[in-house]
Design a protein around this motif. Structure first.
Motif, PDB file in Angstrom:
ATOM      1  N   GLU A 142      43.412  71.893  30.730  1.00 38.91           N
ATOM      2  CA  GLU A 142      43.944  71.922  32.095  1.00 38.91           C
ATOM      3  C   GLU A 142      44.618  70.601  32.450  1.00 38.91           C
ATOM      4  N   VAL A 143      44.182  69.527  31.826  1.00 39.96           N
ATOM      5  CA  VAL A 143      44.830  68.217  31.979  1.00 39.96           C
ATOM      6  C   VAL A 143      45.002  67.614  30.594  1.00 39.96           C
ATOM      7  N   ASP A 144      45.980  66.726  30.466  1.00 38.27           N
ATOM      8  CA  ASP A 144      46.226  66.069  29.181  1.00 38.27           C
ATOM      9  C   ASP A 144      45.263  64.912  28.956  1.00 38.27           C
ATOM     10  N   ALA A 145      44.831  64.297  30.038  1.00 36.16           N
ATOM     11  CA  ALA A 145      43.876  63.191  29.978  1.00 36.16           C
ATOM     12  C   ALA A 145      43.194  63.116  31.332  1.00 36.16           C
ATOM     13  N   ALA A 146      42.086  62.407  31.382  1.00 31.50           N
ATOM     14  CA  ALA A 146      41.360  62.291  32.646  1.00 31.50           C
ATOM     15  C   ALA A 146      40.776  60.905  32.786  1.00 31.50           C
ATOM     16  N   ILE A 147      40.685  60.449  34.029  1.00 32.05           N
ATOM     17  CA  ILE A 147      40.031  59.190  34.357  1.00 32.05           C
ATOM     18  C   ILE A 147      38.650  59.557  34.884  1.00 32.05           C
ATOM     19  N   VAL A 148      37.612  59.242  34.121  1.00 29.90           N
ATOM     20  CA  VAL A 148      36.258  59.687  34.461  1.00 29.90           C
ATOM     21  C   VAL A 148      35.281  58.507  34.422  1.00 29.90           C
ATOM     22  N   LEU A 149      34.143  58.737  35.032  1.00 21.48           N
ATOM     23  CA  LEU A 149      33.087  57.734  35.018  1.00 21.48           C
ATOM     24  C   LEU A 149      32.428  57.677  33.643  1.00 21.48           C
ATOM     25  N   LEU A 150      32.187  56.463  33.171  1.00 16.84           N
ATOM     26  CA  LEU A 150      31.416  56.299  31.946  1.00 16.84           C
ATOM     27  C   LEU A 150      29.931  56.505  32.257  1.00 16.84           C
ATOM     28  N   PRO A 151      29.111  56.813  31.274  1.00 17.06           N
ATOM     29  CA  PRO A 151      29.389  56.773  29.836  1.00 17.06           C
ATOM     30  C   PRO A 151      30.093  58.022  29.326  1.00 17.06           C
ATOM     31  N   VAL A 152      30.767  57.872  28.178  1.00 19.77           N
ATOM     32  CA  VAL A 152      31.400  58.977  27.472  1.00 19.77           C
ATOM     33  C   VAL A 152      30.932  58.916  26.026  1.00 19.77           C
ATOM     34  N   ALA A 153      30.216  59.939  25.591  1.00 14.65           N
ATOM     35  CA  ALA A 153      29.697  59.979  24.220  1.00 14.65           C
ATOM     36  C   ALA A 153      29.987  61.342  23.603  1.00 14.65           C
ATOM     37  N   GLU A 154      31.212  61.846  23.821  1.00 22.99           N
ATOM     38  CA  GLU A 154      31.597  63.164  23.323  1.00 22.99           C
ATOM     39  C   GLU A 154      32.384  63.009  22.024  1.00 22.99           C
ATOM     40  N   PRO A 155      31.919  63.585  20.918  1.00 27.21           N
ATOM     41  CA  PRO A 155      32.589  63.375  19.632  1.00 27.21           C
ATOM     42  C   PRO A 155      34.001  63.926  19.565  1.00 27.21           C
ATOM     43  N   ASP A 156      34.340  64.908  20.417  1.00 28.76           N
ATOM     44  CA  ASP A 156      35.678  65.489  20.369  1.00 28.76           C
ATOM     45  C   ASP A 156      36.651  64.810  21.317  1.00 28.76           C
ATOM     46  N   LEU A 157      36.177  63.791  22.056  1.00 28.83           N
ATOM     47  CA  LEU A 157      37.032  63.099  23.005  1.00 28.83           C
ATOM     48  C   LEU A 157      37.270  61.658  22.560  1.00 28.83           C
ATOM     49  N   VAL A 158      38.439  61.147  22.883  1.00 31.15           N
ATOM     50  CA  VAL A 158      38.789  59.753  22.636  1.00 31.15           C
ATOM     51  C   VAL A 158      38.633  58.982  23.937  1.00 31.15           C
ATOM     52  N   LEU A 159      37.919  57.869  23.891  1.00 33.93           N
ATOM     53  CA  LEU A 159      37.805  56.989  25.054  1.00 33.93           C
ATOM     54  C   LEU A 159      38.852  55.900  24.922  1.00 33.93           C
ATOM     55  N   GLY A 160      39.782  55.882  25.868  1.00 30.81           N
ATOM     56  CA  GLY A 160      40.863  54.914  25.841  1.00 30.81           C
ATOM     57  C   GLY A 160      40.577  53.716  26.715  1.00 30.81           C
ATOM     58  N   PRO A 161      41.586  53.196  27.404  1.00 31.57           N
ATOM     59  CA  PRO A 161      41.412  51.985  28.201  1.00 31.57           C
ATOM     60  C   PRO A 161      40.454  52.178  29.366  1.00 31.57           C
ATOM     61  N   LEU A 162      39.794  51.107  29.728  1.00 34.44           N
ATOM     62  CA  LEU A 162      38.828  51.115  30.820  1.00 34.44           C
ATOM     63  C   LEU A 162      39.422  50.447  32.049  1.00 34.44           C
ATOM     64  N   PHE A 163      39.013  50.939  33.214  1.00 30.37           N
ATOM     65  CA  PHE A 163      39.379  50.289  34.456  1.00 30.37           C
ATOM     66  C   PHE A 163      38.350  49.209  34.785  1.00 30.37           C
ATOM     67  N   SER A 164      38.667  48.401  35.790  1.00 33.49           N
ATOM     68  CA  SER A 164      37.790  47.289  36.141  1.00 33.49           C
ATOM     69  C   SER A 164      36.413  47.771  36.568  1.00 33.49           C
ATOM     70  N   ARG A 165      35.439  46.937  36.328  1.00 40.59           N
ATOM     71  CA  ARG A 165      34.065  47.255  36.686  1.00 40.59           C
ATOM     72  C   ARG A 165      33.864  47.061  38.184  1.00 40.59           C
ATOM     73  N   GLN A 166      33.049  47.934  38.773  1.00 42.81           N
ATOM     74  CA  GLN A 166      32.803  47.884  40.206  1.00 42.81           C
ATOM     75  C   GLN A 166      31.300  47.908  40.477  1.00 42.81           C
ATOM     76  N   GLN A 167      30.882  47.144  41.465  1.00 43.13           N
ATOM     77  CA  GLN A 167      29.476  47.157  41.845  1.00 43.13           C
ATOM     78  C   GLN A 167      29.090  48.525  42.396  1.00 43.13           C
TER      79      GLN A 167
END
Length: 296
Positions: A142-167
């Protein structure tokens, strides 16, 4: 591979799916006799029968089944190589669909703006990803990529660049004892019911965003969670930008000291990496508030 014709392989793959020469011919836009000719040529190259054909049925021989099991993924990878080369040749054009979880805030919009400026021939579309299903939209295409909350530990997904950390902050009702506090220590949340996401969000992901052993409701959407918070049914952990975006009079957001920061990451399916996805990842990396990219 000497002398192997790609059309013969395509014919065999389609015939293995249809198990019918007529239907295979229709899919390949050739006659039934041409299907037979292509199959015969491939069998001659292999040196054995791959398909058994009687007046009643068509089926693969044991060798044909093994051949199909090995050929299908190899052919799919070859097709992917050609498609990726085609995309690189024509540049980044068309559209890219980006999912976001929580809030499409200034960080995401800065990346989209940078992408659009660098690739005016490609339109970036955005869609909200359900709180309780962070990875489903990517897996379903449904989407080509997504911006999601970590953690991501899915073997079929690629974790790309991270956004800044927030309190992290904890959302509580205005009637909650924490509502008057300027900040909290993480240990103080131990006995607090923390509202979590329902399945299909993975268990490890749900536990990361609701680290409490006290029973609490589970929700599908962020708005459902905030509504339960307002009703004093529990508390909910949110990053500071999301808390600020969803400010409301009946809910107070209190900073929490001692919890790991909330981090957003860009993910895409391993089989869905295109030049558009790579270009958007570069735009995310180039945004001013991106701090790191995980190693491959």
């Amino acid at each position: 591979m000497s002398g192997v014709e790609i059309r013969e392989l395509e014919c065999f793959l389609v015939l293995a799916e249809e198990l019918h020469f007529g239907r295979a011919g229709e899919r390949l836009y050739v006659s039934q006799s041409r299907v037979s000719q292509l199959l015969a040529a491939l069998e001659q190259r292999v040196g054995a029968r791959l398909v058994e054909r009687t007046s009643r049925r068509v089926r693969l021989t044991p060798l044909g089944e093994r051949f199909h099991a090995e050929l299908a993924p190899a052919y799919a990878e070859l097709a992917g190589v050609v498609e990726r080369a085609r995309e690189s040749a024509r540049g980044v054009a068309g559209r890219i669909r980006i999912g976001f979880q929580g809030t499409a805030d200034a960080r995401l919009m800065a990346a989209i703006t940078a992408f659009q400026q660098g690739h005016p021939g490609c339109v970036a579309e955005i869609a909200e990803v359900p709180f309780a299903d962070p990875f489903g939209a990517v897996r379903r295409g449904e989407v080509d990529a997504a911006i999601v909350l970590l953690p991501v530990a899915e073997p079929d997904l690629v974790l790309g660049p991270l956004f800044s950390r927030q309190q992290q902050t904890v959302a509580v009702s205005v009637r909650h004892p924490f509502a008057s506090r300027a900040s909290l220590a993480a240990a103080e949340l131990t006995g607090t019911p923390l509202i979590a996401a329902t399945a299909p969000a993975p268990a490890y992901w749900r536990e990361a965003h609701a680290p409490s052993t006290v029973p609490a409701p589970a929700v599908r959407t962020l708005q459902e969670g905030l509504t339960l918070v307002a009703a004093d049914r529990g508390a909910m952990l949110l990053c500071r930008p999301t808390a600020e975006y969803h400010g409301r009079r009946d809910v107070v957001f209190v900073p929490v000291e001692g919890l790991p920061d909330s981090v957003l990451g860009m993910v895409w399916h391993r089989d869905g990496e295109t030049e558009r996805v790579r270009a958007f990842a570069r735009a995310v990396t180039g945004a001013t508030d991106v701090v790191e990219t995980p190693a491959a």
